[in-house]
Enzyme design. Structure first.
Site, PDB file in Angstrom:
ATOM      1  N   TYR A 181       2.342   1.945   3.922  1.00  0.00           N
ATOM      2  CA  TYR A 181       1.925   0.539   3.995  1.00  0.00           C
ATOM      3  C   TYR A 181       2.255  -0.086   5.341  1.00  0.00           C
ATOM      4  O   TYR A 181       1.553  -0.982   5.810  1.00  0.00           O
ATOM      5  CB  TYR A 181       2.636  -0.279   2.903  1.00  0.00           C
ATOM      6  CG  TYR A 181       1.884  -0.382   1.600  1.00  0.00           C
ATOM      7  CD1 TYR A 181       1.456   0.761   0.933  1.00  0.00           C
ATOM      8  CD2 TYR A 181       1.633  -1.628   1.031  1.00  0.00           C
ATOM      9  CE1 TYR A 181       0.789   0.654  -0.267  1.00  0.00           C
ATOM     10  CE2 TYR A 181       0.964  -1.735  -0.175  1.00  0.00           C
ATOM     11  CZ  TYR A 181       0.550  -0.599  -0.821  1.00  0.00           C
ATOM     12  OH  TYR A 181      -0.105  -0.712  -2.013  1.00  0.00           O
ATOM     13  N   LYS A 212       5.895  13.935  -3.526  1.00  0.00           N
ATOM     14  CA  LYS A 212       4.843  14.944  -3.346  1.00  0.00           C
ATOM     15  C   LYS A 212       5.376  15.966  -2.351  1.00  0.00           C
ATOM     16  O   LYS A 212       4.791  16.224  -1.300  1.00  0.00           O
ATOM     17  CB  LYS A 212       3.551  14.242  -2.855  1.00  0.00           C
ATOM     18  CG  LYS A 212       2.320  15.138  -2.776  1.00  0.00           C
ATOM     19  CD  LYS A 212       1.769  15.562  -4.120  1.00  0.00           C
ATOM     20  CE  LYS A 212       0.611  16.524  -3.925  1.00  0.00           C
ATOM     21  NZ  LYS A 212       0.142  17.088  -5.212  1.00  0.00           N
TER      22      LYS A 212
HETATM   23  C1  IPM Z   1       0.610  -4.956  -5.719  1.00  0.00           C
HETATM   24  C2  IPM Z   1      -0.702  -5.196  -5.047  1.00  0.00           C
HETATM   25  C3  IPM Z   1      -0.485  -5.301  -3.547  1.00  0.00           C
HETATM   26  C4  IPM Z   1       0.072  -3.964  -3.084  1.00  0.00           C
HETATM   27  C5  IPM Z   1      -1.723  -5.688  -2.742  1.00  0.00           C
HETATM   28  C6  IPM Z   1      -2.357  -6.956  -3.253  1.00  0.00           C
HETATM   29  C7  IPM Z   1      -1.425  -5.794  -1.270  1.00  0.00           C
HETATM   30  O1  IPM Z   1      -1.601  -4.198  -5.383  1.00  0.00           O
HETATM   31  O2  IPM Z   1       1.513  -5.804  -5.579  1.00  0.00           O
HETATM   32  O3  IPM Z   1       0.754  -3.932  -6.391  1.00  0.00           O
HETATM   33  O4  IPM Z   1      -0.680  -3.031  -2.797  1.00  0.00           O
HETATM   34  O5  IPM Z   1       1.286  -3.859  -2.987  1.00  0.00           O
END
Ligand code: IPM
Ligand code: MG
Length: 353
Positions: A138, A188
């Protein structure tokens, strides 16, 4: 108890309004709650051009806890990445160092028939997913879309440092200690070095928790086991991306994504609390949304940030009674049940509180 309230977009304002009524009731009963309101997501983009404006950051930094509704909507889908509502959520998590995301998936007995799985498979289900929230693919660099040798390539970086894995592992072991003392770590490692390190470190940390039974599972198998035999799990711990996917899967075992709260905590148990569902733009403003996940998020807040178990329990009991009395919003209703709206559901919780 200083709270920042960030209602966000879509159904966010409606569901948060019901949770705020619960907070106001507790305040009237003597809890020293102070509420301040701010913007995040699409509504913040509309007002300031940014999904996580400086004023919101200041408000959230100074608060002890944050209550968030939901962000996003089709109106914002075409915006550049840094202006998307989701970016607001990612920024607040990262900037406030909210690395520990707790996502319980609990099946309320009254809602068992809402699950897509057989009753026996899900009856009594109570899983806690501990998702690392500020690292992994992320946030890893480099990332982007480039031209290489005349062709477009897209790339992201899956990366975890030892300290990031250590701290989330400790949160997970400590959570397991307060429950059934079973922790399953998901990775994984058969393909990804990053998650080999994850497994190595979790194995090392396990030595500090001899009372907790640790197991390891590959993420593809974990996805399968969650629908095959979910009750084998007590606490699951995993990285940001696997946790995103597995927590959506786990939530559906309970039949009702509209019921599940979450907490995102920093090292000092300051936290952001939000329902795990999204902004549901299709039903926004129609008094159809289920406010219970947001109200349950308030219960989590009282428990984890304010150590006020008594009030947390009170809220949860009120909700159980509401469900037992047969009241349902549309998302959790069975075919022949009367359906109530967002506000009426709030009324019911308040009266049983
Ligand atoms: C979550 C959501 C978020 C994530 C998105 C909206 C950025 O899916 O909180 O699970 O991917 O973390
Ligand atoms: Mg998600």
């Amino acid at each position: 108890m200083k709270l920042a309230v960030l209602a966000g977009d879509g159904i966010g304002p409606e569901i948060v309004a019901q949770a705020v009524r619960v907070l106001e009731a507790l305040k009237a009963d003597g809890l020293p709650i102070e509420l301040e309101y701010g913007l995040i997501g699409g509504c913040a983009v509309d007002a300031t051009g940014e999904p996580y404006p400086e004023a919101t950051h200041r408000l959230a930094s100074q608060a002890d806890a944050i209550l968030l509704g939901a962000v996003g909507g089709p109106k914002y889908d075409a915006l550049p990445r840094h202006q998307r509502p989701e970016r607001g959520l990612l920024s607040i998590r990262k900037e406030l160092n909210l690395f520990a995301n707790l996502r319980p998936a609990i099946l309320y007995p009254e809602l068992a028939s809402a699950s897509s799985l057989k009753y026996d498979v899900v009856a009594g289900l109570d899983i806690l997913i501990v998702r690392e929230l500020t690292g992994d693919i992320y946030f890893g660099e480099p990332r982007g879309i480039d031209i290489r040798d005349g062709h477009r390539v897209g790339f992201n970086t899956m990366i975890y440092s030892e300290s990031e894995i250590l701290r989330i592992a400790h949160v997970a072991f400590q959570a397991a200690r307060k429950r059934q003392k079973k922790l399953c770590s998901i990775d994984k490692m058969n393909v990804l070095e990053c998650t080999q390190l994850w497994r190595d470190i979790v194995t090392e940390v396990a030595k500090d928790y001899p009372d907790v039974t640790i197991s390891h599972m590959l993420v593809d198998n974990a996805a399968m086991q969650l629908v095959r035999n979910p009750k084998q799990f007590d606490v699951m711990v995993t990285g940001n991306m696997f946790g995103d996917i597995l927590s959506d899967e786990a939530s559906m075992l309970t039949g009702s994504i509209g019921m599940l709260p979450s907490a995102s905590l920093d090292q000092n148990n300051k936290g952001l609390y939000e329902p795990i569902h999204g902004s549901a733009p299709d039903i926004a403003g129609k008094d159809l949304a289920n406010p219970l996940a947001t109200i349950l998020s308030v219960a989590m807040m009282l428990r984890y940030t304010f150590n006020h178990e008594e009030s947390a329990y009170r809220i949860e009991q009120a909700i159980r009674k509401v469900l037992a009395s047969g009241l349902r919003t549309k998302d959790i209703a069975e075919p022949n049940m009367p359906v109530v709206g967002t506000k009426a559901m709030g009324d019911a919780v308040l009266s049983l509180l």
